[in-house]
Write a protein that holds these residues in place. Structure first.
Motif, short mmCIF file in Angstrom:
data_model
loop_
_atom_site.label_atom_id
_atom_site.label_comp_id
_atom_site.label_asym_id
_atom_site.label_seq_id
_atom_site.Cartn_x
_atom_site.Cartn_y
_atom_site.Cartn_z
N SER A 52 0.75 -1.11 0.06
CA SER A 52 -0.01 0.01 -0.06
C SER A 52 0.84 1.35 0.05
O SER A 52 0.42 2.22 0.31
N PRO A 54 2.69 4.58 -0.86
CA PRO A 54 2.10 5.90 -1.65
C PRO A 54 2.85 5.99 -2.88
O PRO A 54 2.39 6.63 -3.59
N LYS A 66 4.59 3.50 7.18
CA LYS A 66 4.71 4.85 7.52
C LYS A 66 3.21 5.54 7.08
O LYS A 66 2.55 6.08 7.65
N GLN A 67 2.82 4.97 5.96
CA GLN A 67 1.42 5.44 5.47
C GLN A 67 0.20 4.89 6.39
O GLN A 67 -0.63 5.69 6.70
N ARG A 68 0.25 3.76 6.71
CA ARG A 68 -0.55 3.20 7.70
C ARG A 68 -0.80 3.86 8.88
O ARG A 68 -1.92 4.40 9.22
N LYS A 69 0.50 4.22 9.34
CA LYS A 69 0.31 5.03 10.74
C LYS A 69 -0.21 6.52 10.53
O LYS A 69 -0.84 7.07 11.41
N ALA A 70 0.15 7.19 9.46
CA ALA A 70 -0.38 8.52 9.05
C ALA A 70 -1.61 8.37 8.77
O ALA A 70 -2.40 9.44 9.52
N ASP A 71 -2.37 7.31 8.28
CA ASP A 71 -3.70 7.32 7.75
C ASP A 71 -4.59 7.09 9.05
O ASP A 71 -5.57 7.78 9.28
N THR A 72 -3.98 6.30 10.12
CA THR A 72 -4.53 5.92 11.31
C THR A 72 -4.20 6.90 12.53
O THR A 72 -4.86 6.53 13.73
N ASN A 73 -3.38 7.71 12.38
CA ASN A 73 -2.77 8.34 13.73
C ASN A 73 -2.05 7.37 14.65
O ASN A 73 -2.40 7.70 16.08
N GLY A 127 -7.82 -2.00 6.05
CA GLY A 127 -6.58 -1.43 6.01
C GLY A 127 -5.23 -1.97 6.48
O GLY A 127 -3.95 -1.27 6.41
N ILE A 130 -0.52 -4.18 4.87
CA ILE A 130 0.35 -3.18 4.33
C ILE A 130 1.16 -3.72 3.16
O ILE A 130 1.55 -2.79 2.18
#
Length: 154
Positions: A52, A54, A66-73, A127, A130
């Protein structure tokens, strides 16, 4: 004469650090020492991979994390694992019914790759998957590596 039984299993191992996640990323890119003995580099382009990330790189586990962390805070906690590395496996005989175990176009390989990700997503939430990889360049077969970052709100 009886048919040989078909087996499946799931092995789950926690990924405890970013360093471990980087090692998984390097292995998928065939940049680690273990690949020298285990992989047929002429077939590495046949490996099935998805992430996934970016940037659209199917082998980018780090970017996907990193995108998963950003998307879910999501936040990391002290000694808690940051992700899961799952190996979803079936008996090679199940794949060989439809052709070569190392053929990425074999319908059984494609089915296993797709359904392994779908199963993990159903178990760990939307989601959460990853990245996934199915190596066609190793001697074994019938194994999908799935990388999962479950997020739980407290």
């Amino acid at each position: 004469m009886s048919k040989k039984p078909i087996f499946s299993c799931v092995r789950t191992k926690p990924i405890k650090s970013m360093q471990s996640l980087v090692s998984m990323d390097r292995h998928g890119r065939r940049q680690d020492k273990s690949c020298e003995a285990r992989c047929d580099f002429e077939r590495s382009q046949d490996n099935l991979a998805w992430s996934s990330s970016p940037v659209g790189d199917p082998l980018d586990i780090i970017g996907a994390f990193k995108q998963r962390k950003a998307d879910t805070n999501a936040k990391e906690y002290a000694k808690a694992p940051i992700a899961l590395h799952m190996l979803l496996t079936v008996s090679p005989e199940w794949i060989q019914v439809s052709g070569d175990m190392h053929d990425p176009q074999n319908p059984k390989n494609q089915m296993l790759f797709e359904h392994a990700q779908k199963w993990a997503e159903e178990k760990f939430g939307p989601g959460s998957v990853i990245a996934a990889r199915m190596d066609m360049d190793e001697s074994g077969g019938g194994v999908v590596d799935v990388f999962v970052v479950p997020v739980h709100q407290v």
